[in-house]
Write a protein that holds these residues in place. Structure first.
Motif, short mmCIF file in Angstrom:
data_model
loop_
_atom_site.label_atom_id
_atom_site.label_comp_id
_atom_site.label_asym_id
_atom_site.label_seq_id
_atom_site.Cartn_x
_atom_site.Cartn_y
_atom_site.Cartn_z
N PRO A 151 0.81 -1.22 0.00
CA PRO A 151 0.00 0.00 0.00
C PRO A 151 0.85 1.27 0.00
N ALA A 152 1.99 1.24 0.69
CA ALA A 152 2.87 2.41 0.68
C ALA A 152 3.43 2.64 -0.72
N PHE A 153 3.83 1.56 -1.37
CA PHE A 153 4.37 1.66 -2.73
C PHE A 153 3.36 2.29 -3.67
N TRP A 154 2.13 1.82 -3.62
CA TRP A 154 1.13 2.33 -4.55
C TRP A 154 0.71 3.76 -4.21
N PHE A 155 0.81 4.13 -2.92
CA PHE A 155 0.56 5.54 -2.59
C PHE A 155 1.63 6.42 -3.22
N LEU A 156 2.88 5.95 -3.19
CA LEU A 156 3.95 6.72 -3.82
C LEU A 156 3.72 6.86 -5.32
N ILE A 157 3.16 5.83 -5.93
CA ILE A 157 2.93 5.86 -7.37
C ILE A 157 1.78 6.78 -7.76
N GLY A 158 0.69 6.72 -6.99
CA GLY A 158 -0.50 7.46 -7.43
C GLY A 158 -1.36 8.05 -6.34
N GLY A 159 -0.81 8.24 -5.15
CA GLY A 159 -1.57 8.87 -4.08
C GLY A 159 -2.75 8.03 -3.61
N LEU A 160 -3.76 8.70 -3.03
CA LEU A 160 -4.91 7.99 -2.47
C LEU A 160 -5.66 7.13 -3.50
N PRO A 161 -5.87 7.59 -4.73
CA PRO A 161 -6.57 6.73 -5.69
C PRO A 161 -5.87 5.38 -5.89
N ALA A 162 -4.55 5.41 -6.03
CA ALA A 162 -3.80 4.16 -6.23
C ALA A 162 -3.81 3.31 -4.96
N LEU A 163 -3.72 3.94 -3.81
CA LEU A 163 -3.74 3.20 -2.55
C LEU A 163 -5.08 2.50 -2.36
N LEU A 164 -6.17 3.20 -2.59
CA LEU A 164 -7.50 2.60 -2.42
C LEU A 164 -7.74 1.51 -3.47
N LEU A 165 -7.24 1.71 -4.67
CA LEU A 165 -7.35 0.68 -5.70
C LEU A 165 -6.64 -0.59 -5.24
N TYR A 166 -5.44 -0.44 -4.68
CA TYR A 166 -4.72 -1.60 -4.20
C TYR A 166 -5.47 -2.28 -3.06
N LYS A 167 -5.94 -1.50 -2.08
CA LYS A 167 -6.57 -2.08 -0.89
C LYS A 167 -7.85 -2.82 -1.23
N VAL A 168 -8.66 -2.26 -2.12
CA VAL A 168 -9.92 -2.94 -2.44
C VAL A 168 -9.64 -4.22 -3.24
N THR A 169 -8.61 -4.19 -4.07
CA THR A 169 -8.24 -5.39 -4.83
C THR A 169 -7.70 -6.47 -3.90
N ASN A 170 -6.85 -6.07 -2.97
CA ASN A 170 -6.27 -7.02 -2.03
C ASN A 170 -7.33 -7.60 -1.11
N THR A 171 -8.29 -6.78 -0.71
CA THR A 171 -9.40 -7.25 0.12
C THR A 171 -10.26 -8.25 -0.66
N ALA A 172 -10.51 -7.93 -1.92
CA ALA A 172 -11.30 -8.84 -2.75
C ALA A 172 -10.58 -10.18 -2.92
N ASP A 173 -9.28 -10.12 -3.13
CA ASP A 173 -8.51 -11.36 -3.28
C ASP A 173 -8.59 -12.21 -2.01
N SER A 174 -8.53 -11.55 -0.85
CA SER A 174 -8.56 -12.29 0.41
C SER A 174 -9.92 -12.91 0.69
N MET A 175 -10.96 -12.39 0.04
CA MET A 175 -12.31 -12.89 0.27
C MET A 175 -12.80 -13.85 -0.80
N ILE A 176 -12.45 -13.59 -2.06
CA ILE A 176 -13.02 -14.40 -3.14
C ILE A 176 -11.96 -14.97 -4.08
N GLY A 177 -10.70 -14.69 -3.82
CA GLY A 177 -9.65 -15.13 -4.74
C GLY A 177 -9.13 -16.53 -4.48
#
Length: 304
Positions: A151-177
């Protein structure tokens, strides 16, 4: 204020406060909101025909929503971004959860099983002490990448939009992946996109651990073992952590009552693990965090 400076503040805020109960007992954590949304999508769309297509559409909708929400909150200035970023980092909470396993294991095997079941998805009912310790250390290594560095890496790349994109994807993977009859089709997109987003962070995490524990001469072995891991990304921090602590990780374990004969990572390392080894893993989490935070500070200092 730059992304780098905002992230530096968020790293320190998370390390200082973690996830205070007084706050999250009154306010819903963003990760919980993400989880409820994904659970609703699972219930609503994971049925009938074209499940894979529905899964792709669901992940796309989640991603677009996350980016838009991140862009919206970014308009409120640096302080809001620092607070939200700190909420979505997990350094202190990770170290606390892992340390609890060591404390419980020192009291009894049964309590150790109960505590490690909170942080791993495998069967824990028949675990002995070394298996409990090994599971906790593996979780520490994998979640260091997923919950802190990525999440820190993606915040560096694209700020809050990239961080939230990563977190929701990672959460989805942990639930349905999962590769199960229920999720193999519907969760395919979440799992593959999460693999992609973790490609660089997982290897960066391994590199930092290697540097922290002077394991660079063993990089060929770490790379080889990481590539043999059942996960394309989790094997990297796990292999580096195993070498750093001189222990064997992974190996056979049970899921849903079925024993899986996974190979060991760093097979020649110690297999008689204990609570002391979990303590060493917690220290490794903080050492790695310290090096990563120092790198972010250096970027801020030089105006990146």
């Amino acid at each position: 204020m730059s992304f780098v400076t905002i992230l530096l503040c968020a790293l320190f805020l998370d390390a200082a406060l973690g996830e205070p109960k007084w706050l999250w007992s009154r306010v819903t954590h963003p990760a919980i909101v993400m989880g409820h949304t994904i659970a609703w999508m699972d219930k609503r769309f994971n049925r009938g025909a074209t499940r894979r297509l529905k899964g792709v559409a669901s992940v796309f909708a989640l991603g677009v929503s996350a980016v838009l929400i991140g862009a919206f909150f970014a308009q409120f200035g640096a302080l809001v971004q620092i607070i939200i970023a700190a909420m979505l980092l997990a350094q202190k909470s990770l170290t606390q959860h892992v340390a609890k396993v060591a404390t419980a294991l020192r009291q009894s095997t049964e309590q150790g099983r109960s505590e490690v079941a909170m942080i791993v998805g495998r069967d824990t009912a028949e675990m002995d002490d070394p298996a409990i310790a090994r599971s906790a250390i593996e979780s520490a290594a994998e979640n260091l990448s997923d919950g802190v560095i990525a999440p820190a890496f993606w915040f560096l790349i694209g700020g809050l939009p990239a961080l939230l994109l990563y977190k929701v994807t990672n959460t989805a993977d942990s639930m349905i992946g999962y590769r199960t009859p229920r999720y193999e089709a519907f969760g395919w997109a979440a799992a593959r996109f999460d693999d992609l987003l973790n490609l660089i962070p997982a290897r960066l995490t391994a590199l930092i651990i290697m540097l922290a524990y002077a394991q660079a001469p063993k990089w060929r072995s770490i790379v080889s073992e990481a590539r043999m891991h059942r996960s394309p990304n989790a094997g990297w921090p796990e292999a580096a952590m195993a070498r750093a602590l001189g222990v064997a990780l992974s190996g056979p374990r049970s899921y849903d009552g079925v024993m899986r004969d996974f190979p060991f990572v760093n097979e020649t390392g110690r297999k008689s693990l204990s609570a002391t080894d979990i303590d060493a893993a917690v220290r490794a989490l903080w050492v790695t965090w310290g090096i990563f935070t120092s790198l972010v500070f250096a970027l801020a200092l030089f105006g990146f």
